[in-house]
Design a protein around this motif. Sequence first.
Motif, short mmCIF file in Angstrom:
data_model
loop_
_atom_site.label_atom_id
_atom_site.label_comp_id
_atom_site.label_asym_id
_atom_site.label_seq_id
_atom_site.Cartn_x
_atom_site.Cartn_y
_atom_site.Cartn_z
N THR A 51 0.84 -1.20 0.00
CA THR A 51 0.00 0.00 0.00
C THR A 51 0.87 1.25 0.00
O THR A 51 2.01 1.23 0.46
CB THR A 51 -0.91 0.05 1.24
N VAL A 52 0.30 2.33 -0.53
CA VAL A 52 0.94 3.64 -0.49
C VAL A 52 -0.10 4.64 -0.01
O VAL A 52 -1.19 4.73 -0.57
CB VAL A 52 1.47 4.06 -1.88
N ASP A 53 0.23 5.38 1.04
CA ASP A 53 -0.63 6.45 1.55
C ASP A 53 -0.11 7.76 0.98
O ASP A 53 1.08 8.08 1.13
CB ASP A 53 -0.58 6.50 3.08
N LEU A 54 -1.01 8.51 0.35
CA LEU A 54 -0.63 9.77 -0.29
C LEU A 54 -1.44 10.92 0.28
O LEU A 54 -2.64 10.78 0.54
CB LEU A 54 -0.88 9.70 -1.80
N GLY A 55 -0.79 12.05 0.44
CA GLY A 55 -1.46 13.29 0.76
C GLY A 55 -1.38 14.18 -0.46
O GLY A 55 -0.42 14.10 -1.24
N PHE A 56 -2.39 15.03 -0.67
CA PHE A 56 -2.40 15.89 -1.84
C PHE A 56 -3.35 17.06 -1.63
O PHE A 56 -4.09 17.11 -0.66
CB PHE A 56 -2.80 15.10 -3.10
N GLU A 57 -3.31 18.00 -2.55
CA GLU A 57 -4.22 19.14 -2.56
C GLU A 57 -5.01 19.11 -3.87
O GLU A 57 -4.51 18.64 -4.89
CB GLU A 57 -3.44 20.46 -2.50
N VAL A 58 -6.22 19.61 -3.82
CA VAL A 58 -7.01 19.84 -5.02
C VAL A 58 -7.16 21.35 -5.14
O VAL A 58 -7.60 22.00 -4.20
CB VAL A 58 -8.40 19.17 -4.93
N ASP A 59 -6.74 21.90 -6.29
CA ASP A 59 -6.83 23.36 -6.45
C ASP A 59 -8.22 23.76 -6.94
O ASP A 59 -9.09 22.90 -7.17
CB ASP A 59 -5.71 23.89 -7.35
N ALA A 60 -8.45 25.05 -7.10
CA ALA A 60 -9.77 25.57 -7.47
C ALA A 60 -10.23 25.08 -8.84
O ALA A 60 -11.43 25.03 -9.12
CB ALA A 60 -9.77 27.10 -7.44
N ASP A 61 -9.28 24.70 -9.70
CA ASP A 61 -9.62 24.18 -11.03
C ASP A 61 -9.88 22.67 -11.02
O ASP A 61 -10.20 22.10 -12.06
CB ASP A 61 -8.50 24.48 -12.03
N GLY A 62 -9.69 22.02 -9.87
CA GLY A 62 -9.91 20.58 -9.76
C GLY A 62 -8.68 19.75 -10.04
O GLY A 62 -8.75 18.52 -10.10
#
Length: 108
Positions: A51-62
């Motif tokens: 498994t790989v746990d990822l963190g990320f952001e979604v910007d205003a454009d998706g």
Amino acid sequence: MTFKKVLLAAATAISTLGMGTLPAMAEGPVLVKQVPPEYPRGAERRNLEGTVDLGFEVDADGKVTNVEVVGASMPGVFDSAAVKALEQWKFEAGQPGPGEITIVFKLG
């Protein structure tokens, strides 16, 4: 609010993965394009799963940005495939925010 999902990446069924493979989110951005990760050939040949746990952001454009590995059952084995896939995902515009996902690499 952070949302969390789990995605299964099976070597034998990778082409059948679609948006329906993810549990519905109670809140947060709506997924409109999902690119499944490719199972690393070396891991498949050695019958490795993880498994790989990822963190990320979604910007205003998706668009998915700032992807980082926050945990992995086998560091370095599946990380690159997971990050590469997630960077291609797209969410509905207008709902920016942080997210987390666990991608499960399992041989079918």
